[in-house]
Design a protein around this motif. Structure first.
Motif, PDB file in Angstrom:
ATOM      1  N   MET A 132       0.875  -1.058   0.011  1.00 57.97           N
ATOM      2  CA  MET A 132      -0.078   0.405  -0.306  1.00 57.97           C
ATOM      3  C   MET A 132       1.179   1.226   0.041  1.00 57.97           C
ATOM      4  O   MET A 132       0.282   2.508  -0.552  1.00 57.97           O
ATOM      5  CB  MET A 132      -1.045  -0.251   1.577  1.00 57.97           C
ATOM      6  CG  MET A 132      -1.875  -1.407   1.644  1.00 57.97           C
ATOM      7  SD  MET A 132      -2.905  -1.146   2.618  1.00 57.97           S
ATOM      8  CE  MET A 132      -2.050  -1.543   3.781  1.00 57.97           C
ATOM      9  N   ALA A 133       2.450   1.549   0.588  1.00 56.12           N
ATOM     10  CA  ALA A 133       2.882   2.178   0.529  1.00 56.12           C
ATOM     11  C   ALA A 133       2.719   3.242  -1.071  1.00 56.12           C
ATOM     12  O   ALA A 133       3.499   4.088  -0.786  1.00 56.12           O
ATOM     13  CB  ALA A 133       4.090   1.667   1.305  1.00 56.12           C
ATOM     14  N   GLU A 134       3.069   2.144  -1.957  1.00 62.38           N
ATOM     15  CA  GLU A 134       3.129   2.266  -3.208  1.00 62.38           C
ATOM     16  C   GLU A 134       4.996   3.237  -3.782  1.00 62.38           C
ATOM     17  O   GLU A 134       5.233   4.076  -3.957  1.00 62.38           O
ATOM     18  CB  GLU A 134       2.543   2.796  -3.201  1.00 62.38           C
ATOM     19  CG  GLU A 134       1.469   2.766  -3.483  1.00 62.38           C
ATOM     20  CD  GLU A 134      -0.091   3.886  -4.056  1.00 62.38           C
ATOM     21  OE1 GLU A 134       0.421   5.332  -4.462  1.00 62.38           O
ATOM     22  OE2 GLU A 134      -1.416   3.310  -5.022  1.00 62.38           O
ATOM     23  N   LEU A 135       6.367   2.465  -3.066  1.00 60.46           N
ATOM     24  CA  LEU A 135       7.240   3.002  -3.455  1.00 60.46           C
ATOM     25  C   LEU A 135       7.563   2.850  -4.560  1.00 60.46           C
ATOM     26  O   LEU A 135       6.757   1.949  -5.381  1.00 60.46           O
ATOM     27  CB  LEU A 135       8.063   2.168  -2.409  1.00 60.46           C
ATOM     28  CG  LEU A 135       8.038   1.562  -1.182  1.00 60.46           C
ATOM     29  CD1 LEU A 135       9.097   1.023   0.188  1.00 60.46           C
ATOM     30  CD2 LEU A 135       8.201   3.510  -0.751  1.00 60.46           C
ATOM     31  N   ASN A 136       8.532   3.081  -5.194  1.00 57.43           N
ATOM     32  CA  ASN A 136       9.297   3.431  -6.394  1.00 57.43           C
ATOM     33  C   ASN A 136      10.136   2.343  -6.603  1.00 57.43           C
ATOM     34  O   ASN A 136      11.696   2.198  -6.157  1.00 57.43           O
ATOM     35  CB  ASN A 136      10.029   4.537  -6.539  1.00 57.43           C
ATOM     36  CG  ASN A 136      10.897   5.052  -8.224  1.00 57.43           C
ATOM     37  OD1 ASN A 136      10.456   3.364  -8.701  1.00 57.43           O
ATOM     38  ND2 ASN A 136      10.405   6.008  -8.617  1.00 57.43           N
ATOM     39  N   GLY A 149      10.598   7.258  -2.055  1.00 56.85           N
ATOM     40  CA  GLY A 149       9.207   7.254  -1.320  1.00 56.85           C
ATOM     41  C   GLY A 149       9.343   8.301  -0.824  1.00 56.85           C
ATOM     42  O   GLY A 149      10.330   9.397  -0.761  1.00 56.85           O
ATOM     43  N   GLU A 150       8.431   9.165  -0.223  1.00 59.17           N
ATOM     44  CA  GLU A 150       8.008  10.714   0.885  1.00 59.17           C
ATOM     45  C   GLU A 150       8.906   9.992   1.925  1.00 59.17           C
ATOM     46  O   GLU A 150       8.673   8.775   2.624  1.00 59.17           O
ATOM     47  CB  GLU A 150       6.965  10.564   1.639  1.00 59.17           C
ATOM     48  CG  GLU A 150       6.444  10.895  -0.134  1.00 59.17           C
ATOM     49  CD  GLU A 150       4.674  11.823  -0.246  1.00 59.17           C
ATOM     50  OE1 GLU A 150       4.521  11.971   0.876  1.00 59.17           O
ATOM     51  OE2 GLU A 150       4.062  11.239  -0.461  1.00 59.17           O
ATOM     52  N   PRO A 151       9.571  10.755   3.206  1.00 61.05           N
ATOM     53  CA  PRO A 151      10.637  10.449   3.566  1.00 61.05           C
ATOM     54  C   PRO A 151       9.064   9.887   4.990  1.00 61.05           C
ATOM     55  O   PRO A 151      10.253   9.296   5.592  1.00 61.05           O
ATOM     56  CB  PRO A 151      11.278  11.767   4.112  1.00 61.05           C
ATOM     57  CG  PRO A 151      11.380  12.379   3.521  1.00 61.05           C
ATOM     58  CD  PRO A 151       9.814  12.297   1.809  1.00 61.05           C
ATOM     59  N   TRP A 152       8.699  10.067   5.474  1.00 62.92           N
ATOM     60  CA  TRP A 152       7.635   9.637   6.633  1.00 62.92           C
ATOM     61  C   TRP A 152       6.943   8.862   5.788  1.00 62.92           C
ATOM     62  O   TRP A 152       7.318   7.664   7.329  1.00 62.92           O
ATOM     63  CB  TRP A 152       6.455  11.164   6.075  1.00 62.92           C
ATOM     64  CG  TRP A 152       5.503  10.703   5.253  1.00 62.92           C
ATOM     65  CD1 TRP A 152       5.359  11.423   4.178  1.00 62.92           C
ATOM     66  CD2 TRP A 152       3.715   9.290   5.109  1.00 62.92           C
ATOM     67  NE1 TRP A 152       4.136  11.127   3.870  1.00 62.92           N
ATOM     68  CE2 TRP A 152       3.085  10.259   4.260  1.00 62.92           C
ATOM     69  CE3 TRP A 152       3.571   8.639   6.431  1.00 62.92           C
ATOM     70  CZ2 TRP A 152       1.813   9.656   3.677  1.00 62.92           C
ATOM     71  CZ3 TRP A 152       2.606   7.965   6.149  1.00 62.92           C
ATOM     72  CH2 TRP A 152       2.025   8.373   4.392  1.00 62.92           C
ATOM     73  N   LYS A 153       6.941   7.901   4.682  1.00 60.70           N
ATOM     74  CA  LYS A 153       6.759   6.542   4.330  1.00 60.70           C
ATOM     75  C   LYS A 153       7.298   5.163   4.669  1.00 60.70           C
ATOM     76  O   LYS A 153       7.169   4.570   5.674  1.00 60.70           O
ATOM     77  CB  LYS A 153       6.496   6.913   3.033  1.00 60.70           C
ATOM     78  CG  LYS A 153       4.923   7.460   2.825  1.00 60.70           C
ATOM     79  CD  LYS A 153       4.225   7.110   1.323  1.00 60.70           C
ATOM     80  CE  LYS A 153       3.364   7.060   0.615  1.00 60.70           C
ATOM     81  NZ  LYS A 153       2.712   6.756   0.029  1.00 60.70           N
ATOM     82  N   LEU A 154       8.590   6.415   4.827  1.00 58.17           N
ATOM     83  CA  LEU A 154      10.468   5.216   4.981  1.00 58.17           C
ATOM     84  C   LEU A 154      10.021   4.569   6.586  1.00 58.17           C
ATOM     85  O   LEU A 154      10.300   4.630   6.654  1.00 58.17           O
ATOM     86  CB  LEU A 154      11.303   6.139   3.931  1.00 58.17           C
ATOM     87  CG  LEU A 154      11.397   6.189   2.252  1.00 58.17           C
ATOM     88  CD1 LEU A 154      12.796   6.665   2.139  1.00 58.17           C
ATOM     89  CD2 LEU A 154      10.940   5.238   1.708  1.00 58.17           C
TER      90      LEU A 154
END
Length: 269
Positions: A132-136, A149-154
């Motif tokens: 669901m995080a949809e990382l690159n 991905g966005e820092p908060w997601k990481l």
């Protein structure tokens, strides 16, 4: 001692390690036969590689001998002398196979089943959240971490990953006293062994790491190519059976002696 006393018990690591070293001669002498048999079976593939149905028989023999050795070591680790260990069912030279070993096997299987369930659930949760995080994915493959991905997601995923590793580790340490508890209480103790280890996770973990030093040294030597081939296989089997197993079980027995809160009188109430 009553069950309510468990909360006030904490493992003294220094005392437990001292007891481990003190009991090693008793362990080696009292379980010499079991350790020798176990080592011989573990070493068999180094000199003769069983094939076909013989491999299955060899695997069963290794499992049975290891179970018997653990049973002998656990009895000795929680006893003050051979007489006390024999009262717990220790056989001649540590060779025995009776009801306590069946209980030990049952407790081990229940602990493994519980851990497998927890790990499976954690793996599914982690995979779902990572999906669901949809990382690159191309950025991950290229190790371009700034574009993953966005820092908060990481940050969230990092915390999640640490938790997914920490929870099984916590459970393994909390369950580690099941063998001496099963032999000491003379009944199958599996998941309820976590109650014995309550409040002593860090000293138990530290003690397990300290007593694992022989295996760590061996793995380091093997990884650096100092030990290889048949010499490495022989050293690995001998260190595992003659040093690592007695050290680990000896420490767990010493910890159990400190932390146990149950007494036979409780079953009569």
């Amino acid at each position: 001692m009553s069950h309510k006393d468990v909360g006030g018990r904490r493992l003294n690591l220094r005392v437990a390690l001292g007891r481990t070293l003190h009991v090693l001669p008793l362990i080696w002498s009292g379980a010499a036969g079991a350790l020798a048999l176990c080592a011989a079976l573990w070493l068999m593939p180094v000199f003769w590689n069983p094939e076909g149905w013989m491999r299955g028989i060899w695997a069963l023999a290794v499992a049975a001998s290891t179970l018997g050795a653990v049973g002998a070591l656990a009895r000795l680790s929680i006893s003050d002398d051979l007489a006390e260990a024999r009262a717990l069912g220790l056989g001649p030279m540590g060779l025995q196979g009776n009801l306590p070993e069946a209980r030990l096997l049952g407790a081990a299987l229940l602990c493994l089943l519980f851990l497998a369930m927890i790990v499976s659930i954690l793996a599914l949760v982690v995979l779902a959240i990572f999906g669901m995080a949809e990382l690159n994915v191309p950025a991950i493959q290229a190790r371009d971490w700034a574009a993953v991905g966005e820092p908060w997601k990481l940050a969230v995923l990092t915390v999640l990953g640490i938790g997914a590793v920490a929870i099984p580790l916590l459970l393994v340490v909390r369950l580690s006293l099941f063998a001496p508890a099963t032999l000491g209480r003379r009944q199958m103790v599996s998941l309820n062994s976590m109650g014995i280890a309550y409040g002593s996770f860090w000293p138990l973990l530290a003690g397990l790491i300290v007593t694992a030093l022989p295996q760590i040294v061996l793995l380091t030597l093997t990884g650096n190519g100092v030990l290889s081939g048949k010499a490495g296989d022989i050293a690995a089997a001998l260190v595992l059976v003659a040093v690592q197993l007695p050290l680990t079980i000896g420490f767990l027995g010493a910890a159990y002696r400190q932390l146990e809160y149950w007494s036979p009188e409780e079953t009569k109430r």
